[in-house]
Write an enzyme that holds these catalytic residues in place. Sequence first.
Site, mmCIF file in Angstrom:
data_model
loop_
_atom_site.group_PDB
_atom_site.id
_atom_site.type_symbol
_atom_site.label_atom_id
_atom_site.label_comp_id
_atom_site.label_asym_id
_atom_site.label_seq_id
_atom_site.Cartn_x
_atom_site.Cartn_y
_atom_site.Cartn_z
ATOM 1 N N CYS A 1 129.855 23.783 55.178
ATOM 2 C CA CYS A 1 128.651 23.273 54.502
ATOM 3 C C CYS A 1 128.774 23.282 52.963
ATOM 4 C CB CYS A 1 127.440 24.116 54.918
ATOM 5 S SG CYS A 1 125.941 23.613 54.071
ATOM 6 N N VAL B 1 121.418 26.116 57.085
ATOM 7 C CA VAL B 1 122.075 27.033 56.153
ATOM 8 C C VAL B 1 122.167 26.337 54.797
ATOM 9 C CG1 VAL B 1 123.424 28.304 57.860
ATOM 10 C CG2 VAL B 1 124.365 26.197 56.897
HETATM 11 N N1 GSH Z 1 118.522 20.874 51.349
HETATM 12 C C1 GSH Z 1 119.239 21.891 52.053
HETATM 13 C C2 GSH Z 1 120.318 21.232 52.891
HETATM 14 C C3 GSH Z 1 121.067 22.233 53.745
HETATM 15 C C4 GSH Z 1 121.761 21.554 54.911
HETATM 16 O O1 GSH Z 1 121.586 20.332 55.167
HETATM 17 N N2 GSH Z 1 122.539 22.322 55.648
HETATM 18 C C5 GSH Z 1 123.159 21.783 56.847
HETATM 19 C C6 GSH Z 1 124.633 22.171 56.941
HETATM 20 S S1 GSH Z 1 125.567 21.533 55.610
HETATM 21 C C7 GSH Z 1 122.466 22.396 58.059
HETATM 22 O O2 GSH Z 1 122.262 23.577 58.115
HETATM 23 N N3 GSH Z 1 122.118 21.556 59.032
HETATM 24 C C8 GSH Z 1 121.455 22.006 60.218
HETATM 25 C C9 GSH Z 1 122.096 21.524 61.467
HETATM 26 O O3 GSH Z 1 123.211 20.970 61.392
HETATM 27 O O4 GSH Z 1 121.518 21.757 62.512
HETATM 28 C C10 GSH Z 1 119.866 22.875 51.054
HETATM 29 O O5 GSH Z 1 120.141 22.440 49.925
HETATM 30 O O6 GSH Z 1 120.039 24.048 51.392
#
Ligand code: GSH
Length: 219
Positions: A11, A51
């Site tokens: 990530c 995350v």
């Molecule tokens: N706006 C959030 C975006 C975080 C995000 O999109 N994280 C992704 C992984 S890179 C995630 O956890 N996605 C949840 C999933 O795949 O279920 C931040 O800046 O923390």
Amino acid sequence: MKLNLISFELCPYVQRSIIVLLENDIMHERTYIDLSDKPDWFKKKSPLGKVPILETPSGILFESNVICEYLNEISGSKLHPDDSFEKARNRSWIEYGSGILSLISKLYNEKDEGLFFEHYDEIREKLDLVTQERKGIYFNGEKFMIVDAVYATIFRYFNVIAKYSSLNIYKLKPDIKDWRNSLFKRPSVEGAVINDFDEKLLGFYLKRKSYLSSLLKKV
Ligand SMILES: N[C@@H](CCC(=O)N[C@@H](CS)C(=O)NCC(=O)O)C(=O)O
């Protein structure tokens, strides 16, 4: 103060938080989870199911920008310019970087060749534009700041694409390459990912069965 960053290996939002932790020498732990098999404890802790989240003695923080701002503030705020306008300008370009990350996910999922290159050109133009805002070896000149951490995580995607295909975003753009090179000399940037990150990201790209997958091969 005990801090724990709940993370996922690939990530970019986690990486920007780790870079800020490392730049500030902040003692912390990291707990890596599998996003395709989220543990129940994580679902309870993360309001958005995403995350990174940062566990602190005072409670949970989520959203990487908020986490980075908090970590910077508790460490003397050296990773943002002091001047209010400049600080706001940095935040604008950080938002812009998050927009580029959304385009990157379109890029690695795109099945159509023509649309793939439309996304690719859009990203290249955006990277070109933000690079023109750079005032020195880093975005703000000689000092590495949060905005640089954000773009380091973006460049990492294109480093891996350039390593495993003939598509090299840096080739015709020496300024972008210079910024990338300055960023990747920082131990914090190098240390923000697991050792076999490149292979794991390659595996992730290949699984999409997208146009990008067809360009990549193991070297
Ligand atoms: N706006 C959030 C975006 C975080 C995000 O999109 N994280 C992704 C992984 S890179 C995630 O956890 N996605 C949840 C999933 O795949 O279920 C931040 O800046 O923390």
